[in-house]
Every structure is written in C-alpha cells, then in structure tokens.
Motif scaffolding. Structure first.
Motif, PDB file in Angstrom:
ATOM      1  N   THR A 183       0.834  -1.213   0.000  1.00 51.60           N
ATOM      2  CA  THR A 183       0.000   0.000   0.000  1.00 51.60           C
ATOM      3  C   THR A 183       0.863   1.255   0.000  1.00 51.60           C
ATOM      4  O   THR A 183       0.511   2.272  -0.606  1.00 51.60           O
ATOM      5  CB  THR A 183      -0.966  -0.019   1.190  1.00 51.60           C
ATOM      6  N   GLU A 229       1.745   1.841  -3.379  1.00 50.02           N
ATOM      7  CA  GLU A 229       0.569   2.382  -4.069  1.00 50.02           C
ATOM      8  C   GLU A 229       0.379   3.858  -3.748  1.00 50.02           C
ATOM      9  O   GLU A 229      -0.019   4.643  -4.618  1.00 50.02           O
ATOM     10  CB  GLU A 229      -0.676   1.572  -3.702  1.00 50.02           C
ATOM     11  N   ALA A 288      -0.491   0.914 -10.215  1.00 42.36           N
ATOM     12  CA  ALA A 288      -0.073   0.166  -9.026  1.00 42.36           C
ATOM     13  C   ALA A 288      -1.243  -0.468  -8.279  1.00 42.36           C
ATOM     14  O   ALA A 288      -1.326  -1.683  -8.145  1.00 42.36           O
ATOM     15  CB  ALA A 288       0.709   1.084  -8.082  1.00 42.36           C
ATOM     16  N   ASP A 289      -2.204   0.348  -7.824  1.00 41.92           N
ATOM     17  CA  ASP A 289      -3.257  -0.239  -6.979  1.00 41.92           C
ATOM     18  C   ASP A 289      -4.351  -0.911  -7.813  1.00 41.92           C
ATOM     19  O   ASP A 289      -4.570  -0.569  -8.964  1.00 41.92           O
ATOM     20  CB  ASP A 289      -3.886   0.825  -6.072  1.00 41.92           C
ATOM     21  N   GLY A 290      -5.002  -1.856  -7.141  1.00 39.58           N
ATOM     22  CA  GLY A 290      -6.051  -2.629  -7.819  1.00 39.58           C
ATOM     23  C   GLY A 290      -7.404  -1.958  -7.750  1.00 39.58           C
ATOM     24  O   GLY A 290      -8.436  -2.606  -7.930  1.00 39.58           O
ATOM     25  N   HIS A 291      -7.425  -0.658  -7.463  1.00 39.62           N
ATOM     26  CA  HIS A 291      -8.703   0.042  -7.420  1.00 39.62           C
ATOM     27  C   HIS A 291      -9.115   0.431  -8.838  1.00 39.62           C
ATOM     28  O   HIS A 291      -8.272   0.554  -9.734  1.00 39.62           O
ATOM     29  CB  HIS A 291      -8.589   1.278  -6.520  1.00 39.62           C
ATOM     30  N   SER A 299     -10.993  -3.561   4.102  1.00 41.21           N
ATOM     31  CA  SER A 299      -9.904  -3.604   5.091  1.00 41.21           C
ATOM     32  C   SER A 299     -10.422  -3.288   6.490  1.00 41.21           C
ATOM     33  O   SER A 299      -9.950  -3.848   7.476  1.00 41.21           O
ATOM     34  CB  SER A 299      -8.783  -2.641   4.698  1.00 41.21           C
ATOM     35  N   PHE A 336      -2.356 -10.373  -1.005  1.00 39.93           N
ATOM     36  CA  PHE A 336      -2.054  -8.959  -0.742  1.00 39.93           C
ATOM     37  C   PHE A 336      -1.622  -8.780   0.713  1.00 39.93           C
ATOM     38  O   PHE A 336      -2.270  -9.307   1.616  1.00 39.93           O
ATOM     39  CB  PHE A 336      -3.275  -8.079  -1.055  1.00 39.93           C
ATOM     40  N   ASN A 375      -1.691  -6.566   3.027  1.00 41.57           N
ATOM     41  CA  ASN A 375      -2.380  -5.933   4.166  1.00 41.57           C
ATOM     42  C   ASN A 375      -3.164  -6.977   4.961  1.00 41.57           C
ATOM     43  O   ASN A 375      -3.489  -6.762   6.129  1.00 41.57           O
ATOM     44  CB  ASN A 375      -3.260  -4.757   3.702  1.00 41.57           C
ATOM     45  N   ASN A 434      -5.371 -12.586  -5.066  1.00 41.10           N
ATOM     46  CA  ASN A 434      -4.666 -11.378  -5.508  1.00 41.10           C
ATOM     47  C   ASN A 434      -3.188 -11.596  -5.179  1.00 41.10           C
ATOM     48  O   ASN A 434      -2.865 -11.752  -3.999  1.00 41.10           O
ATOM     49  CB  ASN A 434      -5.219 -10.183  -4.722  1.00 41.10           C
ATOM     50  N   PHE A 491     -12.129  -9.733  -5.302  1.00 42.34           N
ATOM     51  CA  PHE A 491     -12.011  -9.701  -6.762  1.00 42.34           C
ATOM     52  C   PHE A 491     -13.085 -10.534  -7.461  1.00 42.34           C
ATOM     53  O   PHE A 491     -13.034 -10.739  -8.677  1.00 42.34           O
ATOM     54  CB  PHE A 491     -10.616 -10.201  -7.182  1.00 42.34           C
ATOM     55  N   LYS A 547     -13.517  -2.709  -5.876  1.00 44.36           N
ATOM     56  CA  LYS A 547     -12.565  -2.995  -6.950  1.00 44.36           C
ATOM     57  C   LYS A 547     -13.191  -2.844  -8.344  1.00 44.36           C
ATOM     58  O   LYS A 547     -12.478  -2.804  -9.348  1.00 44.36           O
ATOM     59  CB  LYS A 547     -12.025  -4.427  -6.814  1.00 44.36           C
ATOM     60  N   ARG A 594       3.358  -6.462 -10.762  1.00 43.80           N
ATOM     61  CA  ARG A 594       1.909  -6.564 -11.008  1.00 43.80           C
ATOM     62  C   ARG A 594       1.450  -5.289 -11.671  1.00 43.80           C
ATOM     63  O   ARG A 594       1.780  -4.179 -11.222  1.00 43.80           O
ATOM     64  CB  ARG A 594       1.137  -6.798  -9.696  1.00 43.80           C
TER      65      ARG A 594
HETATM   66  N1  EGV Z   1      -6.213  -1.059   2.968  1.00 43.24           N
HETATM   67  C1  EGV Z   1      -5.393  -1.205   1.940  1.00 43.24           C
HETATM   68  N2  EGV Z   1      -4.142  -1.494   2.108  1.00 43.24           N
HETATM   69  N3  EGV Z   1      -5.893  -0.982   0.722  1.00 43.24           N
HETATM   70  C2  EGV Z   1      -5.122  -1.243  -0.478  1.00 43.24           C
HETATM   71  C3  EGV Z   1      -5.809  -2.368  -1.222  1.00 43.24           C
HETATM   72  O1  EGV Z   1      -7.187  -2.096  -1.426  1.00 43.24           O
HETATM   73  C4  EGV Z   1      -5.164  -2.467  -2.587  1.00 43.24           C
HETATM   74  C5  EGV Z   1      -5.426  -3.785  -3.193  1.00 43.24           C
HETATM   75  O2  EGV Z   1      -6.156  -4.602  -2.698  1.00 43.24           O
HETATM   76  C6  EGV Z   1      -4.716  -4.056  -4.438  1.00 43.24           C
HETATM   77  O3  EGV Z   1      -3.995  -3.136  -4.917  1.00 43.24           O
HETATM   78  O4  EGV Z   1      -4.823  -5.188  -4.938  1.00 43.24           O
END
Ligand code: EGV
Length: 374
Positions: A10, A13, A24-27, A89, A113, A115, A158, A189, A219, A350
């Motif tokens: 994160t 990210e 970078a992030d999966g958002h 999260s 992931f 976190n 993930n 996902f 996501k 990734r």
């Molecule tokens: N609370 C956190 N760390 N959130 C980041 C997470 O959502 C990113 C993610 O899951 C991804 O990039 O695959």
C-alpha cells in the motif's frame, strides 16, 4: 534499494497515487461508462431518497442488488450477521480483532495482498502459509488444520487470480467443520470472474462449518473510493464480530449503499459483461505490448482479475520499479505478496488493468523500454 524493501504494497501504491500513469493499486480507475455517469449526475436525488428511507431498507436493497449480481442468492441478507463497513480492510480489521479474542493461529493463503497478513499479525495472530497449490490440490494436511483456529483464503486470489472452485470450497468447508476451524474468505475480486459466481453462501451454509466472508464493492467501479466492505458470518461464528463491529462502526453511509445499489443494477443490465470485456482487452494489450521480450512472460494465463503479473526473468522488480519511476510510471513489485518468503517475488511486477487503455498503452511502452535495456 534497501529502503524499498522495507515498505509494504500500500505504501508503494501511495507513491503512485498522483501519477497519471498509476498502474499500481487494484482500485478501479477507468472512466465511468455513460450509464454510470448518469448515476453520478443523479447523486442529489440519490441523497434525498437515501435520507428519506430507513437505513436498514437502504442496506437491504444494496446487499440484494450487489450479491444478486454476483450469484450469491443464499447470502443471509437482512439477518443480523451482515455488517456494512467503509472498506473491506475495515471489515478485515474487525474480523481480525474478533478472531484474536478466540484463537491464535491462521493458515493464510500464500501469496496474497500483504495488508491481510499485516492486519492479522497486527492483532497478535501467528500465520502459517497455505500455498495456493496445496489449497487447490486437495484436502489440507490434518497437521495444518490442527495447528490453527482459522483458514483464510482470498478467492479469486490477488495477484494470481486463481479461483477456488465450488467442489474445492465444499471439501474445504467440510474439513473446517470437521476440525472446528473458522473458514474465512476474502472475495474482493469476485466481480471480475464468473467462475466465482457460484452461490458460495449455499455451500458454506450447507457445510456446517463456522465461516466469515469479506465482500468488497471497491474494486469494480470508479466511484472515487465510495465503496462498501461487507463482513458476513455464519449463524454461530463463535467470534465476537458484532461486539467488535460496535466498537468501530454504527453503520455505513446510506448514500454509499444507494450508490452501490445503482451501480450493481447498471452492472446487471449489461454493465458487468462490458467490464469483463474491457479488462480482458486491457490484459491482451499488456501481453501484446511486452510480447517477444527475452525472459518476460505472464504466470497467470487463466486470470480474469483486474491485475496482471509480469515475470521479468532475472531482472530485479525493484530495479525495474525504480527505472519506471523515472518515466513517472508506477506498477507494483511483487515481493510483499509473498509475505512468508518475499524473495519469491523478486522478479515479478503486477500491472493494474482497471485503467484507461491509453494509459495502459503508454505505461507498458515505458516498461518495454526499461526491460529492453536490461
Ligand atoms: N487497505 C489497503 N491497504 N488498501 C489497499 C488495497 O485495497 C489495494 C489492493 O487490494 C490491491 O492493490 O490489490
């Protein structure tokens, strides 16, 4: 390089957040579709309607729309074991605090992931890695189940995109019931992969095991982090989830719930297959853009998740990450997905696929340039 090895996914990210080429992030950071834009234009009306209704009704409608979209028809919607949170999260932190009061060790899928292990370790739980091939290969070792109070599985996973099949879930839940181990699923996902749209709740309810599921609406759609993480439990999880939830939240925003409902209805009206085609097209774009580079390949050929791993041969993912940063391009080095053995991710990146195709094209051209010179 030393300082980079200390930061988590994160934090990588966060470094990418303000770049126009943040892969970078999966958002979800793709453009709104026309029908989604109309929902956003209708926000004032959504607000007024949500304000005028009982919060419980707004949540019921959102739950039914979202989980119905994804085939989860046996979800205990409306029962007092569904907890709406501001993110998955937050839901995970609540689950972890509740689990830590009753157990001490978790068999956690590996890789995943970071976190998730960070949150679980943060409440004092010990973690045992559950390798994907062991999880998908058949019954879990009895010794592992005897050593833990919870089996935690991300499905689709993930960053690999691997999906636990209905048959595998049924067998896993039966083993957890036999050993009286909580089975926890992170299904963040699931929206991208119809292979994850079988009715998980039917399987879990029929198994007799104690279970927890964390759903994440965040996501799928570019709603600027307006999202819901639902924490759902079996009737008797044996964990103080409701009590810990009350320590953290009274509830989630009815406006966000109403937004989730509208996006889910739009998805059910053709939006979800369109999204799947969009992600699949971006996956092809990435693979074509990097085709023919020596020692570069894609370890997850069957993945449908909104991320894609790239294997870099002997190239260091941290060195490639640093070189990409010179181009103001950001992707995610994979060390920290391998929370039990980071070196396994030393040579993988990734790439986020929920991005405008033009951004993906420009970023992967930069990646090709960087890889060609190494
Ligand atoms: N609370 C956190 N760390 N959130 C980041 C997470 O959502 C990113 C993610 O899951 C991804 O990039 O695959």
């Amino acid at each position: 390089m030393q300082e980079l090895q200390a930061i988590n996914l994160t934090e990588f990210e966060c470094l990418a957040l303000n770049s126009p080429l943040n892969l970078a992030d999966g958002h979800a950071r793709q453009a709104l579709t026309a029908s989604q834009a109309r929902i956003i234009d209708d926000l004032p009306n959504l607000f007024a309607k949500a304000a005028a209704r009982a919060p419980e009704e707004v949540e019921l409608d959102a739950c039914r729309a979202y989980l119905g979209l994804l085939g989860q028809h046996s979800h205990p919607v409306g029962e007092s074991r569904v907890f709406a949170c501001y993110s998955s999260s937050v839901a995970m932190e609540i689950f972890a605090r509740a689990l830590a009061q009753k157990g001490d060790a978790v068999a956690l899928i590996h890789p995943t992931f970071d976190n998730i292990p960070d949150i679980l370790r943060g409440v004092g739980l010990n973690l045992l890695p559950l390798e994907e091939d062991v999880l998908h290969g058949g019954d879990l070792p009895r010794a592992l189940l005897d050593a833990v109070s919870c089996v935690f599985v991300t499905t689709p996973n993930n960053p690999t995109g691997r999906v636990v099949t209905e048959e595998r879930l049924r067998a896993l839940a039966a083993q957890c019931a036999e050993h009286d181990v909580v089975l926890t699923l992170d299904t963040s996902f699931r929206g991208f992969d119809t292979r994850a749209h079988f009715d998980h709740y039917r399987v879990l309810e029929d198994s007799g095991c104690r279970w927890v599921v964390i759903e994440d609406t965040g996501k799928l759609w570019p709603t600027l982090e307006l999202k819901i993480g639902w924490l759902v439990t079996s009737a008797e999880p044996g964990l103080p989830v409701a009590k810990v939830y009350s320590d953290i939240l009274l509830g989630a925003s009815p406006l966000v719930l109403a937004l989730v409902q509208r996006f889910a209805e739009d998805a059910a009206d053709g939006g979800l297959p369109d999204l799947h085609r969009f992600i699949a097209g971006n996956r092809v774009l990435v693979r074509r853009s990097l085709a023919g580079l020596p020692d570069v390949d894609f370890p997850d050929p069957g993945s449908r998740a909104s991320v894609e791993r790239v294997r870099l041969g002997r190239r260091s993912s941290l060195e490639v990450w640093s070189a990409l940063r010179e181009h103001n391009v950001y992707m995610l080095p994979c060390q920290k997905f391998h929370w039990a053995d980071p070196s396994e991710g030393d040579h993988m990146l990734r790439v986020a696929l929920a991005r405008p195709a033009a951004s993906l094209d420009e970023a992967t051209r930069a990646l090709r340039l960087v890889l060609s010179s190494r």
